[in-house]
Design an enzyme around this catalytic site. Structure first.
Site, PDB file in Angstrom:
ATOM      1  N   ALA A   1     -14.136 -60.936 -10.638  1.00  0.00           N
ATOM      2  CA  ALA A   1     -13.306 -61.357  -9.507  1.00  0.00           C
ATOM      3  C   ALA A   1     -13.788 -62.684  -8.927  1.00  0.00           C
ATOM      4  CB  ALA A   1     -13.295 -60.271  -8.427  1.00  0.00           C
TER       5      ALA A   1
ATOM      6  N   HIS B   1     -20.444 -44.708 -11.143  1.00  0.00           N
ATOM      7  CA  HIS B   1     -19.935 -45.861 -11.878  1.00  0.00           C
ATOM      8  C   HIS B   1     -19.133 -46.873 -11.070  1.00  0.00           C
ATOM      9  CE1 HIS B   1     -18.624 -48.060 -15.348  1.00  0.00           C
ATOM     10  NE2 HIS B   1     -17.361 -47.704 -15.244  1.00  0.00           N
TER      11      HIS B   1
ATOM     12  N   GLY C   1     -15.989 -53.936 -21.359  1.00  0.00           N
ATOM     13  CA  GLY C   1     -15.114 -54.946 -21.951  1.00  0.00           C
ATOM     14  C   GLY C   1     -13.718 -54.447 -22.270  1.00  0.00           C
TER      15      GLY C   1
ATOM     16  N   THR D   1     -23.345 -50.040 -25.476  1.00  0.00           N
ATOM     17  CA  THR D   1     -22.199 -50.172 -26.385  1.00  0.00           C
ATOM     18  C   THR D   1     -21.739 -48.822 -26.926  1.00  0.00           C
ATOM     19  OG1 THR D   1     -22.866 -52.414 -26.907  1.00  0.00           O
ATOM     20  CG2 THR D   1     -21.378 -51.359 -28.459  1.00  0.00           C
TER      21      THR D   1
ATOM     22  N   GLU E   1     -13.977 -54.998  -7.017  1.00  0.00           N
ATOM     23  CA  GLU E   1     -14.452 -53.683  -6.591  1.00  0.00           C
ATOM     24  C   GLU E   1     -14.775 -53.625  -5.099  1.00  0.00           C
ATOM     25  OE1 GLU E   1     -17.687 -52.197  -9.002  1.00  0.00           O
ATOM     26  OE2 GLU E   1     -17.705 -50.267  -7.964  1.00  0.00           O
TER      27      GLU E   1
ATOM     28  N   ALA F   1     -10.197 -51.679 -14.243  1.00  0.00           N
ATOM     29  CA  ALA F   1     -11.070 -52.458 -13.359  1.00  0.00           C
ATOM     30  C   ALA F   1     -10.923 -53.943 -13.636  1.00  0.00           C
ATOM     31  CB  ALA F   1     -12.524 -52.045 -13.530  1.00  0.00           C
TER      32      ALA F   1
ATOM     33  N   ARG G   1     -10.921 -39.870 -15.899  1.00  0.00           N
ATOM     34  CA  ARG G   1     -12.381 -39.877 -15.826  1.00  0.00           C
ATOM     35  C   ARG G   1     -12.946 -38.805 -14.893  1.00  0.00           C
ATOM     36  NH1 ARG G   1     -14.039 -46.309 -16.032  1.00  0.00           N
ATOM     37  NH2 ARG G   1     -13.758 -46.484 -18.283  1.00  0.00           N
TER      38      ARG G   1
END
Lengths: 521, 244
Positions: free
Chosen positions: A69, A456, A102, A316, A486, A501, A346
């Site tokens: 952002a 998270h 990502g 990853t 956020e 996000a 989630r």
């Protein structure tokens, strides 16, 4: 302040509210240069933080935070001709963004991958519907509207102007009804932070690390009273930075601020791991509140369901369980049994694990080689993960069960049943919506990766409008104060859909930067 | 030339040992400085006869103040990164823990205006009271801490070695290129710390990009492996961590 002075203020009947409303009875004091300050609510000292007499630095736009952002805001504002500084508290740039998974939700992209790969239909409207439903309709609709309509443009902006690269696939992630999640070539958010950093710096924005905001300067909370600048700690020095046009807050969430997260969501006790970098604390939100900003939904804090179980990092391999459900990944408990519809949101996936009991940590994702590229993964990542022991590889499900210590018969039974469900297009156990591109676990090699929820993402934050302007507790815009990403709340409601996000951050960062640059000096 | 440097080293070691040995005189000078009379203390307060502290073969030293040294050992004002700089050796011998001298025994200072050396033209900067207090604090760390500043002090590297010619400011940092003058080139450094098992777990090749050396390596505070903030299981060590 002396005791007598405190007594005088008390005698005048000054309350926090009277000060916040614009200091009617306080006029004489503010006129002599005092700043609004509720750092210590209820204490008279809170009222006398003096406005700086001189500014050490002056910029058109001052951005707080160097994640998606902040960098998007800086790129946009600098691109519109403003002088821009990005203040980063940490010694490295990028915040949580540079270490995020990502993944980017967008109904379309420059290459039209979803359409060209025959992965069904999608639209901004469908993206909006999913986002609202996934957030239990606590989302502020106009903010969702801005995100879904800006997502594709913002993605292409980073591809075209920042040389960001995406993998040639699109996945369907939990809570989404379409294949709209894009993966970065780097496999992590660095793909986009690097793109945005290059764009911002090319346009003349300056990123300064080790610069921690310690106050937001505003004279009072009169609706016409603008934010003036920031107090910043840099090394051993404290300096005041003037923002001629605007301050953009893009300082992220507060998942690492255990006191703050527990104040709003008491069940997120310290024992929970956290995927965030250490700087994700909530002081900027408190400073904004202290100059009148409204907040919303600070109790909505998301657990990432698939973090590395021991340390809680989102490495990853931890992205694979998230990207896999659209192509047939299966989640199993220690008992070798499924416990949730893998395409669930989630919050559902996280609490389905927690509700199994603490002694059931970790759970496992089971997938196969034919899924890897489709789900946005790469064979290089797989090989590296196997070498490090994060991915466990086997030629048969039986062998895999043995290697990860699960009852082989139970796992084989679960996988066989799931294969049958894919064939029949129906999941009677958990009602997963089966699609034709889901791949049964027949052809190996097979892989397992361990997972457990970790704190998270903060869905709540500062209240903003569709122009990214911060709103005060009385509903007025705070002049020259923007928030994006956020740190702002309301886009995601009670539960953010994975891969939303990044569009949130980049789109609103862009909006904030563009509008900040338009402010009068 | 090298021989002269060697002799100077010997001279300074002797010099500092003597300083320690005659602590009361050092204390006197410090006392004079503390009471605001720093300007009045001279080299001769401790070193009545320079002949007693300079090494054999060193040309005779005349005079009673700092110019006795600086007339030959001109202070380095270029700010180049140099090991074994005369300035470093002089400071090491005279500040804690080896010595106990006030800055103003050797230096001239007008708060906010100038800071120089007695008998030498030019100013290094315009530190105010807070700046000087900070420099004193950092000099004490440089001279006797367990941090990276002291590791450099032991190699006779002073402020200018890292910070360049100007006096460091409160928000000063050190650019990577400065570190790499001695510790580089980067490729070599990367190779040196490449783990045998997983090459991507190299602290000098971070997934966070081209990060600053100072992210982990703190000169005047405890150094810390930044990777370990998240990667808690990595086995990594760093010099200059605070002693347990």
């Amino acid at each position: 302040m002396t005791t007598e002075e405190k007594d005088i203020l008390a005698a005048k009947g000054l309350s926090r509210r009277s000060i916040l409303k614009g200091a009617v009875a306080f006029g004489a004091v503010t006129a002599s240069g005092f700043a609004l300050n509720m750092a210590m609510p209820g204490a008279a000292e809170a009222m006398i933080k003096k406005l700086p007499k001189k500014w050490d630095e002056t910029w058109d736009v001052v951005v707080v935070g160097s994640g998606f952002a902040g960098l998007a805001a800086a790129s946009a504002a600098a691109g519109a001709g403003s002088t821009v500084i990005v203040l980063e508290k940490m010694p490295t740039y990028g915040g949580n963004s540079i270490i995020n998974g990502g993944v980017y939700a967008s109904w379309d992209d420059k290459y039209h991958y979803r359409n060209n790969l025959g992965l069904g239909v999608d639209s901004p409207k469908q993206h909006s519907d999913d986002t609202l439903k996934g957030g239990d309709y606590y989302n502020i609709p106009e903010l969702v509207d801005v995100m879904v309509n800006g997502a594709t443009g913002a993605l292409n902006w980073m591809i075209d102007e920042g040389d960001a690269k995406i993998r040639p696939t699109v996945t369907r992630a939990g809570g989404h009804t379409a294949y709209r999640t894009h993966s970065a070539v780097a496999g992590v958010g660095r793909e986009y932070t690097e793109a945005l950093r290059k764009m911002a710096e090319k346009r003349g924005a300056k990123i300064i690390l080790n610069s921690e905001v310690t106050w937001i300067w505003r004279q009072d909370a009169d609706p016409k009273s603008p934010v003036l600048g920031l107090e910043v700690k840099r090394g051993r020095r404290v300096l005041n930075i003037k923002a001629k046009k605007a301050v953009v807050l893009a300082s992220g969430g507060f998942s690492q601020d255990i006191k703050m997260r527990m104040a709003h969501n008491p069940r997120l006790v310290p024992e929970f791991n956290c995927t965030n970098q250490k700087g994700a604390t909530g002081e900027t939100i408190r400073f904004a509140q202290a100059v009148g900003a409204d907040t919303l939904q600070l109790n909505f804090i998301q657990l990432y369901p698939f973090a590395e179980p021991e340390t809680g990092i989102l490495d990853t391999p931890a992205v694979y369980p998230f990207n896999g459900p659209g192509y047939g990944i299966v989640y199993v408990s220690k008992l070798g049994k499924r416990f949730v519809n893998e395409l669930e949101r989630r919050d559902v996936c996280a609490f389905a694990q927690i509700n199994l009991g603490a002694n059931m940590k970790p759970t496992w994702s089971i997938f196969s080689r034919p899924m890897v590229l489709k789900m946005g993964g790469s064979y290089e990542e797989i090989d590296a993960g196997v070498a490090k022991g994060r991915f466990v590889k086997a030629d048969s499900i039986n062998e895999l069960a043995g290697k990860i210590g699960l009852p082989a018969a139970a796992l084989a039974d679960t996988i066989n049943k799931h294969n049958k469900y894919l064939e029949e297009g129906k999941d009677p156990d958990f009602n997963k919506p089966i699609t034709k591109v889901m791949i049964p676990l027949i052809e190996g090699p097979f892989y397992a990766v361990s997972q457990w929820p970790a704190v998270h993402h903060c869905m709540g934050g500062l209240r903003i409008n569709r122009d990214s302007q911060v709103i005060d507790v009385f509903g007025s815009v705070i002049p020259k104060l923007y928030a994006a990403g956020e740190v702002a709340g309301g886009v995601h409601g009670s539960n953010r859909l994975g891969s939303n996000a990044m569009p949130d951050c980049v789109v609103f960062g862009r909006v904030a930067g563009t509008n900040a640059a338009k402010e009068k000096v | 030339m090298k021989k002269i440097w060697l002799l100077l080293m010997v001279f300074l070691v002797t010099f500092s040992v003597l300083c320690l040995g005659i602590d009361n005189r050092g204390a006197e000078a410090a006392k004079a400085a503390d009471s605001g009379k720093g300007a009045k203390a001279t080299c001769q307060t401790c070193h009545a006869d320079f002949a007693a502290v300079i090494p054999k073969g060193h040309p005779a030293v005349k005079g009673s103040d700092l110019t006795a040294c600086t007339s030959c050992h001109a202070p380095d004002q270029t700010g180049k990164a140099a090991k074994n700089a005369f300035s470093s050796r002089m400071h090491l011998a005279h500040v804690a823990p080896k010595g106990n001298q006030d800055c103003l025994v050797c230096h001239t200072w007008t708060s906010g205006k100038s800071f120089g050396l007695k008998g030498v033209k030019g100013s290094f900067g315009a530190p105010n009271k807070e700046d000087v207090a900070m420099m004193k604090e950092i000099f004490a760390s440089w001279g006797g801490s367990k941090f990276m500043d002291n590791l450099h002090a032991k190699g006779n590297i002073g402020c200018a070695g890292c910070h360049g010619k100007d006096l460091p400011k409160a928000d000063d940092t050190v650019e990577n290129n400065r570190c790499l003058t001695c510790h580089g080139p980067m490729d070599k450094l990367v190779k040196k710390t490449e783990p045998k098992d997983f090459k991507d777990r190299n602290p000098h090749k971070s997934h966070l990009g081209d990060i600053a050396c100072t992210v982990c390596h703190k000169a005047h505070g405890a150094s810390k492996v930044y990777c370990l903030d998240c990667h808690k299981k990595f086995d990594m060590k760093i010099q200059g961590e605070k002693a347990p």
